[in-house]
Motif scaffolding. Structure first.
Motif, PDB file in Angstrom:
ATOM      1  N   MET A   1       0.839  -1.192   0.000  1.00 44.60           N
ATOM      2  CA  MET A   1       0.000   0.000   0.000  1.00 44.60           C
ATOM      3  C   MET A   1       0.876   1.245   0.000  1.00 44.60           C
ATOM      4  O   MET A   1       1.818   1.359   0.779  1.00 44.60           O
ATOM      5  N   ARG A   2       0.582   2.171  -0.898  1.00 48.70           N
ATOM      6  CA  ARG A   2       1.342   3.415  -0.994  1.00 48.70           C
ATOM      7  C   ARG A   2       0.399   4.602  -0.830  1.00 48.70           C
ATOM      8  O   ARG A   2      -0.793   4.513  -1.109  1.00 48.70           O
ATOM      9  N   THR A   3       0.962   5.717  -0.379  1.00 40.94           N
ATOM     10  CA  THR A   3       0.250   6.983  -0.415  1.00 40.94           C
ATOM     11  C   THR A   3       0.978   7.861  -1.412  1.00 40.94           C
ATOM     12  O   THR A   3       2.170   8.136  -1.258  1.00 40.94           O
ATOM     13  N   LEU A   4       0.259   8.285  -2.438  1.00 43.29           N
ATOM     14  CA  LEU A   4       0.849   9.021  -3.545  1.00 43.29           C
ATOM     15  C   LEU A   4       0.248  10.414  -3.618  1.00 43.29           C
ATOM     16  O   LEU A   4      -0.977  10.568  -3.606  1.00 43.29           O
ATOM     17  N   ALA A   5       1.103  11.424  -3.672  1.00 45.45           N
ATOM     18  CA  ALA A   5       0.644  12.812  -3.817  1.00 45.45           C
ATOM     19  C   ALA A   5       0.836  13.247  -5.262  1.00 45.45           C
ATOM     20  O   ALA A   5       1.861  12.934  -5.886  1.00 45.45           O
ATOM     21  N   ILE A   6      -0.141  13.979  -5.781  1.00 43.55           N
ATOM     22  CA  ILE A   6      -0.156  14.364  -7.195  1.00 43.55           C
ATOM     23  C   ILE A   6      -0.207  15.877  -7.304  1.00 43.55           C
ATOM     24  O   ILE A   6      -1.059  16.527  -6.680  1.00 43.55           O
ATOM     25  N   GLY A   7       0.683  16.449  -8.105  1.00 44.57           N
ATOM     26  CA  GLY A   7       0.758  17.887  -8.276  1.00 44.57           C
ATOM     27  C   GLY A   7      -0.316  18.456  -9.191  1.00 44.57           C
ATOM     28  O   GLY A   7      -1.224  17.755  -9.644  1.00 44.57           O
ATOM     29  N   ASP A   8      -0.192  19.738  -9.503  1.00 39.69           N
ATOM     30  CA  ASP A   8      -1.193  20.493 -10.269  1.00 39.69           C
ATOM     31  C   ASP A   8      -1.329  19.932 -11.683  1.00 39.69           C
ATOM     32  O   ASP A   8      -0.339  19.808 -12.406  1.00 39.69           O
ATOM     33  N   ILE A   9      -2.582  19.664 -12.114  1.00 41.89           N
ATOM     34  CA  ILE A   9      -2.869  19.011 -13.390  1.00 41.89           C
ATOM     35  C   ILE A   9      -3.185  20.027 -14.490  1.00 41.89           C
ATOM     36  O   ILE A   9      -2.779  19.871 -15.632  1.00 41.89           O
ATOM     37  N   HIS A  10      -3.964  21.034 -14.186  1.00 42.05           N
ATOM     38  CA  HIS A  10      -4.285  22.133 -15.102  1.00 42.05           C
ATOM     39  C   HIS A  10      -4.835  21.660 -16.457  1.00 42.05           C
ATOM     40  O   HIS A  10      -4.376  22.109 -17.511  1.00 42.05           O
ATOM     41  N   GLY A  11      -5.812  20.788 -16.409  1.00 43.98           N
ATOM     42  CA  GLY A  11      -6.491  20.395 -17.643  1.00 43.98           C
ATOM     43  C   GLY A  11      -5.748  19.421 -18.511  1.00 43.98           C
ATOM     44  O   GLY A  11      -6.188  19.122 -19.630  1.00 43.98           O
ATOM     45  N   GLY A  12      -4.637  18.881 -18.029  1.00 45.26           N
ATOM     46  CA  GLY A  12      -3.823  17.961 -18.822  1.00 45.26           C
ATOM     47  C   GLY A  12      -4.206  16.514 -18.590  1.00 45.26           C
ATOM     48  O   GLY A  12      -3.457  15.761 -17.962  1.00 45.26           O
ATOM     49  N   LEU A  13      -5.359  16.106 -19.079  1.00 44.36           N
ATOM     50  CA  LEU A  13      -5.841  14.741 -18.854  1.00 44.36           C
ATOM     51  C   LEU A  13      -4.859  13.701 -19.387  1.00 44.36           C
ATOM     52  O   LEU A  13      -4.623  12.665 -18.741  1.00 44.36           O
ATOM     53  N   LYS A  14      -4.282  13.948 -20.549  1.00 47.87           N
ATOM     54  CA  LYS A  14      -3.339  12.978 -21.124  1.00 47.87           C
ATOM     55  C   LYS A  14      -2.152  12.766 -20.188  1.00 47.87           C
ATOM     56  O   LYS A  14      -1.670  11.639 -20.028  1.00 47.87           O
ATOM     57  N   ALA A  15      -1.688  13.836 -19.578  1.00 47.83           N
ATOM     58  CA  ALA A  15      -0.563  13.725 -18.642  1.00 47.83           C
ATOM     59  C   ALA A  15      -0.964  12.938 -17.404  1.00 47.83           C
ATOM     60  O   ALA A  15      -0.186  12.114 -16.897  1.00 47.83           O
ATOM     61  N   LEU A  16      -2.162  13.186 -16.900  1.00 48.48           N
ATOM     62  CA  LEU A  16      -2.648  12.471 -15.722  1.00 48.48           C
ATOM     63  C   LEU A  16      -2.748  10.977 -16.004  1.00 48.48           C
ATOM     64  O   LEU A  16      -2.267  10.143 -15.219  1.00 48.48           O
ATOM     65  N   GLN A  17      -3.354  10.618 -17.113  1.00 51.57           N
ATOM     66  CA  GLN A  17      -3.499   9.209 -17.455  1.00 51.57           C
ATOM     67  C   GLN A  17      -2.129   8.561 -17.648  1.00 51.57           C
ATOM     68  O   GLN A  17      -1.906   7.429 -17.212  1.00 51.57           O
ATOM     69  N   GLN A  18      -1.219   9.291 -18.267  1.00 49.40           N
ATOM     70  CA  GLN A  18       0.113   8.745 -18.516  1.00 49.40           C
ATOM     71  C   GLN A  18       0.877   8.495 -17.225  1.00 49.40           C
ATOM     72  O   GLN A  18       1.486   7.439 -17.034  1.00 49.40           O
ATOM     73  N   VAL A  19       0.833   9.456 -16.310  1.00 50.66           N
ATOM     74  CA  VAL A  19       1.638   9.324 -15.097  1.00 50.66           C
ATOM     75  C   VAL A  19       1.033   8.294 -14.133  1.00 50.66           C
ATOM     76  O   VAL A  19       1.776   7.640 -13.379  1.00 50.66           O
ATOM     77  N   LEU A  20      -0.260   8.106 -14.159  1.00 56.23           N
ATOM     78  CA  LEU A  20      -0.875   7.043 -13.352  1.00 56.23           C
ATOM     79  C   LEU A  20      -0.374   5.672 -13.803  1.00 56.23           C
ATOM     80  O   LEU A  20      -0.131   4.780 -12.979  1.00 56.23           O
ATOM     81  N   VAL A  21      -0.194   5.513 -15.108  1.00 58.95           N
ATOM     82  CA  VAL A  21       0.344   4.258 -15.642  1.00 58.95           C
ATOM     83  C   VAL A  21       1.819   4.119 -15.281  1.00 58.95           C
ATOM     84  O   VAL A  21       2.276   3.057 -14.856  1.00 58.95           O
ATOM     85  N   LYS A  22       2.585   5.204 -15.424  1.00 60.48           N
ATOM     86  CA  LYS A  22       4.018   5.157 -15.104  1.00 60.48           C
ATOM     87  C   LYS A  22       4.257   4.774 -13.649  1.00 60.48           C
ATOM     88  O   LYS A  22       5.218   4.058 -13.327  1.00 60.48           O
TER      89      LYS A  22
END
Length: 243
Positions: A1-22
């Motif tokens: 189990m991990r706790t992951l913090a995510i920075g500012d997305i600013h409408g970049g859905l492609k980046a969000l989906q990509q980094v969740l996979v990474k």
């Protein structure tokens, strides 16, 4: 189990989906989002829709940012502040063109349920921008500081790292929490596209709204993953001032 913090997305859905996979995110992970989901790239409404669905399968904590505050106000009243429109709001408006009133209301509810800040069981604070009270964030009198304050970060990044927490020179603001995780102030302002640590504060806004990437960090190990520079994922867009 991990706790992951995510920075500012600013409408970049492609980046969000990509980094969740990474980061190989699974349903066993807890995800803490630091705000500013909207304004900038072309998929702000789509980011909100994605996060609503993600929260149905993953343990998520959503902290509210200043851009989310502005967007919520526009969705609720139909009127957007001029400063918001100049800083990504117009792109957000366009992203909602094909959303029904019912869908927009669902997003309003999502924004309203976001937290101004979050403190976990290990006394780690997660807030979009900062606070000014020497007695801690719970004692903050001007609540807008949660979304707009930069003095917390500016103070930390100029401090001498040799100053220990038990020293009289150590700022009282920083003594209340083991660690503080923030966004809001892009690390690209300091010529870095990586997370920056200053004293006990971690800044995870790595400039996704501009020339940087979106970042996820394991708050225990400090390992982090980044998307491609978001501008490369939206090469045909002008969007916000991407300098």
């Amino acid at each position: 189990m991990r706790t992951l913090a995510i920075g500012d997305i600013h409408g970049g859905l492609k980046a969000l989906q990509q980094v969740l996979v990474k980061a190989n995110v699974t349903t066993k992970d807890t995800l803490i989002f630091l705000g500013d989901y909207v304004d900038g790239w072309s998929e702000s409404a789509q980011v909100i829709e994605f996060l609503i669905e993600l929260s149905k399968t993953h343990q998520c904590v959503f902290v509210k940012g200043n851009h989310d505050l502005w967007c919520e106000d526009w969705l609720r009243t139909g009127k957007g502040e001029a400063v918001w429109e100049m800083h990504g709001g117009n792109e957000t408006k366009e992203s909602y063109l094909h959303f029904s009133e019912e869908e927009k209301q669902k997003h309003v509810t999502f924004f309203q349920q976001m937290l101004p800040y979050y403190i976990d069981t290990k006394n780690r604070l997660f807030v979009h921008a900062g606070f000014t009270s020497m007695h801690g964030i719970e004692k903050e009198t001007f609540k807008m500081n949660y979304y707009f304050d930069r003095t917390l970060w500016e103070m930390a990044i100029t401090m001498d790292k040799r100053i220990e927490k038990n020293s009289e020179l150590y700022p009282n603001r920083l003594k209340h929490y083991n660690e503080i995780f923030i966004g809001h102030t892009p690390t690209t302002r300091y010529s870095s596209t990586l997370p920056i640590n200053a004293i006990n504060i971690w800044n995870l806004d790595t400039g996704a709204a501009f020339t940087g990437s979106l970042t996820i960090m394991d708050i225990h190990t400090k390992e982090f993953w980044q998307s491609q520079p978001v501008k490369d994922l939206y090469p045909d867009e002008i969007g916000r001032n991407k300098s």
